[in-house]
Design an enzyme around this catalytic site. Sequence first.
Site, short mmCIF file in Angstrom:
data_model
loop_
_atom_site.label_atom_id
_atom_site.label_comp_id
_atom_site.label_asym_id
_atom_site.label_seq_id
_atom_site.Cartn_x
_atom_site.Cartn_y
_atom_site.Cartn_z
CB CYS A 124 71.79 48.87 -91.50
SG CYS A 124 72.64 47.29 -91.55
CB CYS B 140 75.17 48.17 -89.88
SG CYS B 140 74.59 47.68 -91.49
CG ASP B 141 74.22 51.28 -87.46
OD1 ASP B 141 75.45 51.09 -87.59
OD2 ASP B 141 73.54 51.94 -88.26
#
Length: 304
Positions: A131, A134-135
Site C-alpha cells: 500500500c 499507507c506507507d
Amino acid sequence: MYDVVILGGGPSGLAAGVYAARSNLRTVIVEKGLPGGQMQNTLEVENYPGFLEIIGPELSEKMHQHATHFGVEWQQGEVESVDMDGLEKTVHLVGGEILVGKAIIIATGAQPRYLGVPGEREFSGRGVSYCATCDGAFFRNKKVVVVGGGDSALEEGTFLTKFAASVTIIHRRGELRAQPILQDRAFNNEKIDFIWNTQVTDIVGDGVVKSVKLANTETGEESTLDTDGVFIYVGFLPNTEYLKGSSILNNEGYVVTDGKMATEIPGIFAAGDIRDTPLRQIITATSDGAIAAMSAYHYTETLD
Ligand code: NAP
C-alpha cells in the site's frame, strides 16, 4: 429478518445499499474494516465520473454517508460462513453473531496477492508493503522497487515518486499490462526506471529491507539490487475463503454470476471485484452493486 444482507462495504456493497434501501428493502451491510474497501488505500481517484480528482477515503466516506442516509444499517463484523440454500439465508459472523436475510449480495472484494518469495513475510511492514498510500511517506528520499506491470504497479509507482528518490519497476515480462495513460506517465517520470524480464526471487535485509535478489526470466542471470522498500503489486485474490467449496465459485475463487448479478443459487447475488469479470474498477463495482440490488428486490418480490 433483513430483506437483503450485503457482505462487504466497498463501492459495490455501498452502491447496492443505496439501491436496496431506496427500494424500501430492509438492508444491512456487514464489513470487517472501514467503509470503502480498497478505495481506502487509494490516494487519488481520477476515473470515477463526476470527480475529476478525489482521494479514496473521501469517496469512501461519501458513499457510506449516501447509503446510511437512505437507511442502510452498518454492521461491523467478519463473515465466517453463509447458509445459502432455502428461503432464509443465514450469515454467521466471527464471534457467533447471526444475520438472516431473504437475499444476500456478496461483495467482499479482493485483496493483494503475495509474491511468495523468501523475506516477503519477514519484512512485511519493515520495508515490504502492499500500500503506497499507507506507507509511501516512510520512504522519503529513499530508493524503492515496485514489483508488477499492471495498473496498480504503475499508478502506485508514480505516486511513490512524490516521496522516494527513485522508483524501479521490476516486471517479469518485456511488456506492461497497464493502461497506456499510466504507462505514458511512468515512462515520462524522471524518477522511474524499469527492469524488464526479471523476477524478484528473494527479499534480503537486516531488521529492515536492504536489497532484492533478481533473476532474468530469459537468461537466468542473477543479480542483487540495493533498495529500502519493496512495494508488491502482482494482482489480487478474491475474498471468498468463507465460501470455500461452494458451487458458485470458479476455479480461481471468483463468484460466477449472470448479467443480473445472480448466482446459480436463488437469492444469492454478487457484485464488484469478487465477480468473475473482465474489468475491476470503482465504476464497475458500483454498477454491479446497483444491478445486484435491483435483482435482489425483484427476487424478494417473488417471495411475497
Ligand atoms: P493485474 O492487472 O492482475 O496485474 C498484475 C501484474 O503483476 C501483472 O503485470 C503480472 O504480470 C504481475 N504478476 C502477477 N504475478 C506475478 C508474480 N508471481 N511475479 C511477478 N509478477 C507477477 O493487477 P493490478 O495491477 O493490481 O490490477 C488489478 C485490477 O484493478 C485490474 O483490473 C486493473 O485494471 C484494476 N486497476 C485499475 C486502476 C485504474 O483504473 N486507475 C488502478 C489500479 C488497478 P503479467 O503482466 O506478466 O501477467
